[in-house]
Design an enzyme around this catalytic site. Structure first.
Site, PDB file in Angstrom:
ATOM      1  N   GLY A 126     -29.698  21.328   9.834  1.00  0.00           N
ATOM      2  CA  GLY A 126     -28.652  22.327   9.599  1.00  0.00           C
ATOM      3  C   GLY A 126     -27.938  22.094   8.287  1.00  0.00           C
ATOM      4  O   GLY A 126     -26.796  21.629   8.267  1.00  0.00           O
ATOM      5  N   TYR A 127     -28.609  22.408   7.204  1.00  0.00           N
ATOM      6  CA  TYR A 127     -27.983  22.304   5.879  1.00  0.00           C
ATOM      7  C   TYR A 127     -27.530  23.696   5.397  1.00  0.00           C
ATOM      8  O   TYR A 127     -26.370  23.935   5.153  1.00  0.00           O
ATOM      9  CB  TYR A 127     -28.989  21.741   4.862  1.00  0.00           C
ATOM     10  CG  TYR A 127     -29.091  20.227   4.787  1.00  0.00           C
ATOM     11  CD1 TYR A 127     -28.726  19.410   5.851  1.00  0.00           C
ATOM     12  CD2 TYR A 127     -29.584  19.608   3.640  1.00  0.00           C
ATOM     13  CE1 TYR A 127     -28.846  18.032   5.765  1.00  0.00           C
ATOM     14  CE2 TYR A 127     -29.696  18.224   3.544  1.00  0.00           C
ATOM     15  CZ  TYR A 127     -29.327  17.440   4.608  1.00  0.00           C
ATOM     16  OH  TYR A 127     -29.444  16.084   4.514  1.00  0.00           O
ATOM     17  N   SER A 128     -28.512  24.626   5.251  1.00  0.00           N
ATOM     18  CA  SER A 128     -28.221  25.910   4.593  1.00  0.00           C
ATOM     19  C   SER A 128     -27.301  26.796   5.427  1.00  0.00           C
ATOM     20  O   SER A 128     -27.318  26.747   6.654  1.00  0.00           O
ATOM     21  CB  SER A 128     -29.522  26.676   4.351  1.00  0.00           C
ATOM     22  OG  SER A 128     -30.446  25.867   3.694  1.00  0.00           O
ATOM     23  N   GLU A 243     -37.541  14.544   1.426  1.00  0.00           N
ATOM     24  CA  GLU A 243     -38.086  15.831   1.883  1.00  0.00           C
ATOM     25  C   GLU A 243     -38.963  16.447   0.788  1.00  0.00           C
ATOM     26  O   GLU A 243     -40.076  16.883   1.036  1.00  0.00           O
ATOM     27  CB  GLU A 243     -36.931  16.782   2.239  1.00  0.00           C
ATOM     28  CG  GLU A 243     -37.406  18.164   2.696  1.00  0.00           C
ATOM     29  CD  GLU A 243     -36.243  19.137   2.975  1.00  0.00           C
ATOM     30  OE1 GLU A 243     -35.074  18.732   2.878  1.00  0.00           O
ATOM     31  OE2 GLU A 243     -36.537  20.299   3.273  1.00  0.00           O
ATOM     32  N   ASN A 378     -37.531  26.068  -6.540  1.00  0.00           N
ATOM     33  CA  ASN A 378     -38.152  25.439  -7.710  1.00  0.00           C
ATOM     34  C   ASN A 378     -37.311  25.598  -8.969  1.00  0.00           C
ATOM     35  O   ASN A 378     -37.313  24.714  -9.830  1.00  0.00           O
ATOM     36  CB  ASN A 378     -39.564  26.011  -7.901  1.00  0.00           C
ATOM     37  CG  ASN A 378     -40.526  25.407  -6.901  1.00  0.00           C
ATOM     38  OD1 ASN A 378     -40.114  24.872  -5.862  1.00  0.00           O
ATOM     39  ND2 ASN A 378     -41.817  25.460  -7.194  1.00  0.00           N
ATOM     40  N   GLU A 379     -36.570  26.710  -9.058  1.00  0.00           N
ATOM     41  CA  GLU A 379     -35.706  26.882 -10.231  1.00  0.00           C
ATOM     42  C   GLU A 379     -34.654  25.766 -10.247  1.00  0.00           C
ATOM     43  O   GLU A 379     -34.354  25.178 -11.293  1.00  0.00           O
ATOM     44  CB  GLU A 379     -35.002  28.245 -10.196  1.00  0.00           C
ATOM     45  CG  GLU A 379     -35.907  29.454 -10.424  1.00  0.00           C
ATOM     46  CD  GLU A 379     -36.752  29.814  -9.207  1.00  0.00           C
ATOM     47  OE1 GLU A 379     -36.431  29.341  -8.097  1.00  0.00           O
ATOM     48  OE2 GLU A 379     -37.740  30.550  -9.360  1.00  0.00           O
TER      49      GLU A 379
END
Ligand SMILES: Cc1cc2nc3c(=O)[nH]c(=O)nc-3n(C[C@H](O)[C@H](O)[C@H](O)COP(=O)(O)OP(=O)(O)OC[C@H]3O[C@@H](n4cnc5c(N)ncnc54)[C@H](O)[C@@H]3O)c2cc1C
Length: 392
Positions: A126-128, A243, A378-379
């Site tokens: 539960g990060y985002s 990760e 990726n940005e």
């Protein structure tokens, strides 16, 4: 690292192959590909790995891990991918487990680590949040102290496999003072607690692995806090580096690419093989070269981690290259499926393309769009490299 195999390494490789042949049987594979039996089948597979002593190759022996050498890891991963064996669900074994044994207290280690190893608890991450993805430190889910509990309110999003989870490790805001990274804490929350609601999100491939998780006055014992209050950002960052390193997926890409080459050389369309198309051949070779370069970079990183280092900005590089290559291979598979589109199913060799290749390729292509987004887009990884490596 030394990449030549010793007699011991070769014996280990044979043992891995034999184990996969025996333990990853057809019955298990059928259950893994059925939505109704997926969860129990994953647990079943992970228990077989646990009984073999291979469930946590990189955990310290003192915590029940195997402490494999980089060469053993390399052999295992190569064989796993080559045999089409699924990887373990990462949230317990590769993410929160290492955080707990590195930053948790003794009571937390005793309580959670054995259950993770035995797959008794299914974890999710539960990060985002709806307003905090790349800019994760903007997260707003609050945990307010009330006696011996925190009371948690807010919502997490894109939570993979929350529908199966017993526990969620969460980043929560415990303070709004000072820099936003400073007021974040790392909390372990029982998914069966009153006040938690899981809302499914169906992704572009028409599958359900993603969710939104709502927290409404969820009481969480203070004893579930990892490390110090307001210091969770440090633990969260350590987890993210690991990760990203494992997202590179080199062994799986090697297998997928070899399969594309093999199929393109064995399946005919009107007397012609796709492999004979020089443009296709060139694209295939370009990706093979990139993948080989990535493989050596990954081996260097794994060797330095095994020597006691922590993956730093290199993990961003692995994540970018690894996921770009995965997507390039998925595009080639789609092209392969397209080339043979007009061939009657009865004319296709069942052992090569068969009839489900097109739909499998499409599903992997669709879901694969997410690889350059999850684990930190990726940005954003390019920004990290610009800052940490190039000093810009
Ligand atoms: C399939 C999938 C599974 C996931 N599973 C989980 C999970 O289990 N648990 C969990 O916590 N999260 C999970 N995530 C969430 C994932 O970590 C976030 O989607 C990711 O961090 C990007 O955040 P965002 O979606 O809010 O996009 P945003 O941050 O809104 O970004 C939108 C776009 O803007 C670009 N951008 C943003 N900031 C910058 C910048 N500073 N410089 C340049 N470009 C920028 C991004 O690259 C992206 O292209 C998952 C996501 C996906 C797609």
């Amino acid at each position: 690292m030394d990449t030549s195999f010793s007699a011991e390494d070769l014996a280990f490789r044979d043992e891995v192959r034999a184990f996969f042949t025996e333990a990853y049987d057809d019955e298990l594979q059928a259950r893994l590909s059925d939505k109704a039996t997926f969860r129990e089948a994953v647990i079943d597979w992970q228990r077989r790995l646990y009984e073999k002593g291979w469930i946590a190759p990189n955990w310290p022996k003192g915590h029940g891990g195997a402490e494999w050498t980089p060469t053993q890891n390399f052999i295992y991963e190569t064989e796993r991918a080559a045999s089409g064996v699924r990887d373990v669900v990462p949230f317990g074994l590769k993410m929160v487990g290492p955080v707990i044994y590195t930053f948790g207290n003794d009571e937390q280690k005793e309580r959670f680590l054995p259950r993770i190893l035995r797959s008794e608890d299914w974890w999710c991450q539960g990060y985002s949040e709806p307003g905090a993805g790349s800019d994760l430190a903007s997260l707003k889910t609050r945990a307010e102290r009330d006696g011996d509990d925190y009371v948690v309110n807010g919502a997490k999003i894109w939570t993979t496999y929350a529908q199966y989870a017993d526990w969620i490790f969460c980043l929560v805001r415990t303070s709004s003072e000072g820099k936003k990274q400073n007021g974040i804490s790392f909390l372990l929350i029982d998914m069966h607690s009153p006040g938690i609601k899981v809302n499914p999100i169906v992704s572009i491939d028409n599958h359900h692995s993603l969710n939104e998780v709502e927290f409404n006055n969820v009481r969480v014992p203070v004893s579930n806090l990892i490390g110090e209050e307001d210091k969770g950002w440090t633990y969260a960052k350590a987890l993210l580096a690991h990760e990203r390193t494992s997202i590179a997926g080199v062994a799986d890409s090697k297998r997928a690419l070899a399969e594309v080459r093999d199929f393109a050389a064995r399946e005919e369309n009107g007397g012609r093989f796709l492999i004979d198309d020089p443009l296709f051949q060139q694209r295939l070779s370009d990706i093979e070269i990139e993948l080989m370069a990535l493989e050596y970079t990954e081996l260097r990183v794994l060797a330095s981690v095994a020597a006691g280092g922590a993956p730093g900005a290199e993990s961003s590089l692995l994540k970018i290259k690894g996921t770009e290559i995965q997507q390039a291979i998925q595009e080639l598979r789609m092209e392969l499926a397209g080339y043979y589109q007009g061939v009657l199913p009865t004319e296709l060799s069942p052992e090569v393309l068969g009839h489900s290749f097109g739909s499998d390729a499409r599903q992997a292509f669709m879901y694969g769009r997410a690889a350059t987004i999850y684990g930190g887009s990726n940005e954003v990884q390019k920004n990290i490299i610009a800052k940490a490596v190039l000093g810009l």
